[in-house]
Design an enzyme around this catalytic site. Structure first.
Site, PDB file in Angstrom:
ATOM      1  N   ASP A   1      43.659  45.624  30.080  1.00  0.00           N
ATOM      2  CA  ASP A   1      43.741  44.299  29.552  1.00  0.00           C
ATOM      3  C   ASP A   1      42.664  44.210  28.512  1.00  0.00           C
ATOM      4  O   ASP A   1      41.924  45.050  28.041  1.00  0.00           O
ATOM      5  CB  ASP A   1      43.698  43.387  30.623  1.00  0.00           C
ATOM      6  CG  ASP A   1      44.265  41.909  30.241  1.00  0.00           C
ATOM      7  OD1 ASP A   1      44.568  41.699  29.264  1.00  0.00           O
ATOM      8  OD2 ASP A   1      44.362  41.147  31.350  1.00  0.00           O
TER       9      ASP A   1
HETATM   10  C1  BGC Z   1      45.686  38.277  29.514  1.00  0.00           C
HETATM   11  C2  BGC Z   1      46.833  39.336  29.283  1.00  0.00           C
HETATM   12  C3  BGC Z   1      47.363  39.242  27.913  1.00  0.00           C
HETATM   13  C4  BGC Z   1      46.177  39.666  26.771  1.00  0.00           C
HETATM   14  C5  BGC Z   1      46.734  39.865  25.385  1.00  0.00           C
HETATM   15  C6  BGC Z   1      44.428  38.947  28.174  1.00  0.00           C
HETATM   16  O1  BGC Z   1      43.512  37.823  28.152  1.00  0.00           O
HETATM   17  O2  BGC Z   1      45.051  38.705  30.545  1.00  0.00           O
HETATM   18  O3  BGC Z   1      47.916  38.607  30.193  1.00  0.00           O
HETATM   19  O4  BGC Z   1      48.464  39.771  27.978  1.00  0.00           O
HETATM   20  O5  BGC Z   1      45.279  38.854  27.050  1.00  0.00           O
HETATM   21  O6  BGC Z   1      47.060  38.672  25.045  1.00  0.00           O
END
Ligand code: BGC
Length: 709
Positions: A259
């Site tokens: 993530d």
């Molecule tokens: C979130 C994810 C997301 C990613 C990209 C993160 O902060 O937890 O769910 O896909 O950002 O935007």
């Protein structure tokens, strides 16, 4: 390009080029986390980036793609990833609301449409579906998933993967799906975003992993590891779950990505002393792509030099990434998705309206709904009454929020002959109560009040944990003022989670969960209130009465001393009933349905059997209805205390006025298995209770006994 070509490429790549492929950088269209370095023309040209996130629009993606293909040494195309949680250009209901449709067809269709729109906007991959089981409404991300139940979330997962990916990943209208967040984010301590999840291995396997298994079985191309730790091990470095379970046990050979900045955050977790150690830990666990933190690119060389990381793990990661690009058809035509014409928007609009209708949950109704002819003057009150932008919910990046119709607009269009007055009363979060007097006065002259309260769109989703998941700002005071006029009040709740609002359940004549419905909001809400659509949605989560009941879900294990109202020494609160405000599966319609005559095709079964379960559903009303009938089971005695109720399936049945129909389920013996001591699914001989009902309230379920030989 083919698999041999990929091997030749890997043989030719420098370490920096390999680490470049393992690097995903943000490129500017949206911010979804703390700011780190962005992709630049130079970094792409140097082969230092393999994929970009949060970028859409043909011009932007084509420009970067041209750079990668034409100006890097090896000409490897990029892929572009975007969050498409509930629509891309067209906004669909938030996943939690959509889950309440209990309809895989709806789930798949909205994902298909979103994929087409995002692909035409340059995306190759989406960071969806979100499959975290959520049993704690303090956690704002409950809005993004399918609720509390593993079977529901598993079916949701499979439908979403089918919808996003279609039959062929290389098709210009398909996106690679990313099942996230692997895993247990929903179990974050006290519902606080990014906090650790400390739960038993049994709970992980029984509750949190099944949706991921379903996604993998449906062919999901990618998985995103979660921010949180599980049992003390951050998921970005979780060898037992990422490598041993996902890769080895399930055979998942797609891409695993971290993530946002999560590899760097291994240092904050306290498991890595520096960036080189963080890089090595994530690689060892099988994380192929470093989203945003640039740790792989900057610090893997040091990790290799210190003997912490292995070149063969890097090659394996690069291979998986290149295979994904191959499957996406990017080597054949890196611009294949943006060459496509945009999908016509009227189909999308119809779909958005249909999905919105099916997500509206009628929670209480004393008969005031649907609205009768006698009601001529309606006061529409509250900060969410005329708030188009709030109807979109938390995850809209590319969409124009003005596409949504507000509740007021929907009502005015549906009821052109009624007098409809608007008073906002208060804002969603503010402290100013000076508008409450005018709101009260408007109610006093009305035949009916429609009170529109709840959260702002961005009060759920990521980084939106709430210690008080009730009505924010002064909306409670507004609600009290409106209710005290004595006029009949219908309360509409906009939210990304069940809100703690017992006063509305007790004192409003009807309470409707309208969640965040997206483009079709106003129109769909008006259809339900006027009875043009007989509501069909059911709650995908248990709705608590008080924060003190959280976490709350129907599949809990038995207490040592099950609650008994006449015995103080039993498992209960002394200041509140154990029962939720509304059980999982609850949802009214304008019809009354009765279930009778539960029958099983056999009394005994063994492994491999398929047991027929049949029940009669009767529509006691004069309205056509669609009912959802739930099938639950309980193992009476097992080595590990079995949950008091487990969902085994559901059926939807259409009933004409006064019609009765037989509803049949097939229960495979294996669906009654539980986790044994070694955490393997196993069927245990003995008695099971099979239950059928309209929701998870155990007091009203029909039951029959089934014996496993
Ligand atoms: C979130 C994810 C997301 C990613 C990209 C993160 O902060 O937890 O769910 O896909 O950002 O935007």
């Amino acid at each position: 390009m083919d698999l041999n070509g990929i091997e030749r490429l890997i043989a030719e790549m420098t370490l920096a080029e390999k680490l470049g492929q393992m690097t995903m950088s943000p490129a500017g269209s949206a911010r979804t986390g703390p700011v780190r370095g962005e992709a630049t023309t130079e970094s792409v040209r140097a082969g230092g980036v393999g994929s970009l996130l949060n970028i859409w629009g043909r011009e932007a993606t084509d420009r970067f793609q041209k750079l990668a293909v034409e100006e890097t040494r090896l000409g490897i195309p990029l892929f572009f990833g975007v969050d498409v949680l509930h629509g891309h250009r067209t906004v669909f209901p938030i996943p939690l609301a959509e889950a309440g449709a209990f309809d895989p067809g709806v789930w798949e269709r909205t994902a298909r449409q979103a994929a087409r729109e995002a692909a035409a906007d340059g995306a190759d991959l989406t960071f969806a579906p979100m499959l975290d089981i959520a049993r704690d409404p303090r956690w704002g991300r409950m809005a993004e998933g399918a609720g509390e139940d593993p079977l529901l979330a598993a079916r949701f997962a499979a439908a979403k993967v089918r919808g996003f990916q279609g039959g062929d990943l290389a098709s210009p209208g398909s996106l690679a799906a990313t099942a996230k967040h692997f895993c247990c984010g929903g179990a974050a301590l006290a519902g606080r975003e990014y906090a650790a999840a400390d739960l038993s291995e049994r709970a992980v396997h029984e509750t949190y992993l099944p949706p991921f298994r379903a996604a993998v079985e449906a062919g999901c191309a990618a998985i995103m590891s979660a921010f949180n730790s599980v049992g003390g091990v951050p998921m970005t470095a979780h060898v037992p779950l990422l490598r041993a379970w996902l890769r080895e046990k399930l055979g998942f050979d797609g891409v695993i990505m971290s993530d946002y900045a999560a590899i760097e955050e291994l240092i904050d977790h306290g498991v890595a002393a520096d960036r080189a150690e963080a890089a090595a830990l994530a690689l060892k666990a099988g994380v192929d792509i470093d989203m945003v933190s640039n740790v792989y690119f900057s610090s893997m060389p040091e990790a290799l030099a210190r003997g912490l990381a292995r070149m063969e793990d890097i090659d394996a990661a690069v291979r998986r990434i290149l295979v994904l690009k191959l499957r996406l058809g990017l080597f054949d035509d890196p611009h294949r998705r943006t060459r496509r014409r945009r999908a016509p928007s009227d189909t999308a609009k119809k779909l958005a309206l249909d999905a919105a209708r099916r997500a509206i949950t009628l929670l209480t109704n004393d008969g005031i709904l649907p609205l009768g002819e006698k009601i001529r003057r309606i006061a529409v009150i509250g900060p969410l009454a005329d708030a188009r932008e709030e109807m979109v919910g938390p995850w809209v990046l590319a969409a124009d929020p003005r596409q949504c119709s507000s509740i007021l607009e929907g009502l005015r269009a549906a009821l052109p002959d009624r007098e409809i007055i608007l008073e906002q009363g208060v804002t969603i979060k503010g402290d100013d109560m000076s508008g409450i007097g005018a709101a009260r006065a408007a109610c006093e002259h009305a035949d009916l009040v429609i009170l529109c309260v709840g959260e702002a769109a961005r009060m759920s989703g990521e980084a939106a944990s709430r210690a008080h998941p009730g009505l924010p700002g002064r909306q409670h005071e507004l609600a009290e003022a409106v209710l005290s006029t004595g006029r009949p009040v219908i309360a509409l709740l906009s939210s990304g989670r069940p809100l703690i609002v017992p006063v509305l359940a007790e004192r409003a004549r009807a309470l409707v969960a309208t969640w965040f419905l997206g483009a079709g909001a106003g129109e769909a809400i008006a259809e339900v209130l006027t009875g043009r659509f007989n509501p069909t949605a059911r709650l995908p989560v248990t709705w608590p009465r008080a924060v003190g009941q959280i976490p709350i879900f129907f599949a809990e294990r038995p207490a040592a001393r099950p609650a008994n109202p006449t015995d103080p020494f039993t498992s209960k609160y002394i200041d509140l009933p154990n029962e939720p405000l509304f059980p999982f599966g609850h949802g009214l319609s304008y019809s009354e349905i009765r279930l009778d005559n539960l029958r099983l095709g056999q009394e005994e079964f063994q492994a491999g059997d398929k047991v027929a379960v049949e029940v009669e559903a009767r529509n006691l009303s004069d309205r056509t209805a669609q009912e959802t009938i739930f099938l639950f089971a309980r193992d009476r005695v097992a080595a590990a205390a079995p949950p008091v109720l487990e969902l085994k399936g559901w059926a939807k049945v259409d009933l004409k006025p006064r019609q009765a129909k037989k509803v049949s389920f097939t229960l495979a013996a294996e669906e009654l298995s539980g986790l044994d001591g070694a955490l393997e699914w196993r069927l245990e001989p003995g008695d099971f209770d099979i239950f059928v009902g309209l929701n998870a309230d155990r007091r009203y379920l029909l039951s029959a006994r089934l014996r496993c030989r």
